[in-house]
Scaffold this active site. Sequence first.
Site, PDB file in Angstrom:
ATOM      1  N   TYR A 173      41.109  30.064  18.007  1.00 32.05           N
ATOM      2  CA  TYR A 173      42.243  30.645  16.849  1.00 32.05           C
ATOM      3  C   TYR A 173      43.049  32.611  16.899  1.00 32.05           C
ATOM      4  O   TYR A 173      43.878  32.109  17.203  1.00 32.05           O
ATOM      5  CB  TYR A 173      41.903  30.749  15.279  1.00 32.05           C
ATOM      6  CG  TYR A 173      41.909  31.435  14.531  1.00 32.05           C
ATOM      7  CD1 TYR A 173      43.027  30.347  13.735  1.00 32.05           C
ATOM      8  CD2 TYR A 173      41.873  32.336  13.779  1.00 32.05           C
ATOM      9  CE1 TYR A 173      43.791  30.587  12.987  1.00 32.05           C
ATOM     10  CE2 TYR A 173      42.943  33.003  12.666  1.00 32.05           C
ATOM     11  CZ  TYR A 173      43.391  32.483  12.130  1.00 32.05           C
ATOM     12  OH  TYR A 173      44.546  32.731  11.169  1.00 32.05           O
ATOM     13  N   VAL A 174      42.063  33.332  17.491  1.00 31.49           N
ATOM     14  CA  VAL A 174      42.864  34.560  17.726  1.00 31.49           C
ATOM     15  C   VAL A 174      43.638  34.548  19.242  1.00 31.49           C
ATOM     16  O   VAL A 174      44.686  35.069  18.964  1.00 31.49           O
ATOM     17  CB  VAL A 174      41.244  35.530  18.476  1.00 31.49           C
ATOM     18  CG1 VAL A 174      42.630  36.874  18.101  1.00 31.49           C
ATOM     19  CG2 VAL A 174      40.492  35.645  16.866  1.00 31.49           C
TER      20      VAL A 174
END
Lengths: 217, 217
Positions: free
Chosen positions: A132-133
């Site tokens: 996600y990051v």
Amino acid sequence: MKKILVAGANGQIGKHLVTFIQKSDNMEAKAMIRSKEQASFFEELGAETVVADLEESVDSIAKAAEDIDAVVFTAGSGGHTGKDKTVMVDLDGAVKTIEATKSAGVKRFVMISSFDTTREAILEANASFAPYVAAKHYADEWLKRADLDYTIIHPGLLTNDEGTGQVNLAPKVERDEIPREDIARVILASLENDKTIGKEFQVVGGTKSIKEAVESI
Amino acid sequence: MKKILVAGANGQIGKHLVTFIQKSDNMEAKAMIRSKEQASFFEELGAETVVADLEESVDSIAKAAEDIDAVVFTAGSGGHTGKDKTVMVDLDGAVKTIEATKSAGVKRFVMISSFDTTREAILEANASFAPYVAAKHYADEWLKRADLDYTIIHPGLLTNDEGTGQVNLAPKVERDEIPREDIARVILASLENDKTIGKEFQVVGGTKSIKEAVESI
């Protein structure tokens, strides 16, 4: 009246944002939604809606942005949708919205990012959060290189608490909570203040009024 | 002697590639591997090895590229590793290798991509394959903008059949199978022919010798 296209309008931040925009004096919202069933909430606010899916073509998003002055991207796959959607929404959906914005001749773009999307943050994230990051990192990088008047907002830990209107906002702040309602207010204040163009900042709950905090960026 | 850093050396294409490089007259391989346990295969070929993980920092990869003339990226998450690895290896691992190449002052970069990584291909892919296509799309896009002497190879459906040395190679070809061994030969031929710099092409099994096919690109 400046018309603001809200990608991800049906999300929690999106709903607050459209509400605030509709209450403002100089802006009106166009809520981008995935299906007509989501329209009633926005119609009750007197906001325009447009059906477009972030997993469709750039052209369909560009059509939604045709009569628009600024685009806000606050769509997110959410933790519960599985890793596929991380790539398809948080990265590819964001990039397609950026490309659609350019293609529609719109210059102003406000991105709701994650608290820390630096390369270091990808390395430090645990295995389940790192993709996600990384997706948000590449979406932010794409925006910075897109020749748009961008602002990238990095919110702290989002809560559903009532907003206070008070924040701590700077390029780097200590990680802390912030109500989604206040993030919506920060977006509005950013749209109203051209000093935020070309800037990115982290924001958490604090003691400064949002208007003042955004002005001092 | 040109020294070639092979990222993903322990993969099936990687092993063929290091073998061919070690047999060539004017190149030697430096196999980038994730752990020392993978070293013996390459040591038996007389190839240098370096332990570096694509999920670690750019600096650790840049160190591996210090004495290198060209980098080949043939690492892949593989279908079985889960969607997390798609972002972390196929996209982020590729971009970190590109950044490490730049940071080490190396100019030549050969990327093993997927058969079709265009925006249209992302839209047309089924839901489970689309994130992989998107990840490879952004890795390719990043490379094209990286100011390196790149070649992007888009192989057809990979098989473990013995290579024939005969291919069909062009910017666009009809989708078909190709043995991994022949992809390794195409990489070698690309490294040997500067006409491939700044080019990308699809390649499947065919009737032209690899050297001739690469020369005519």
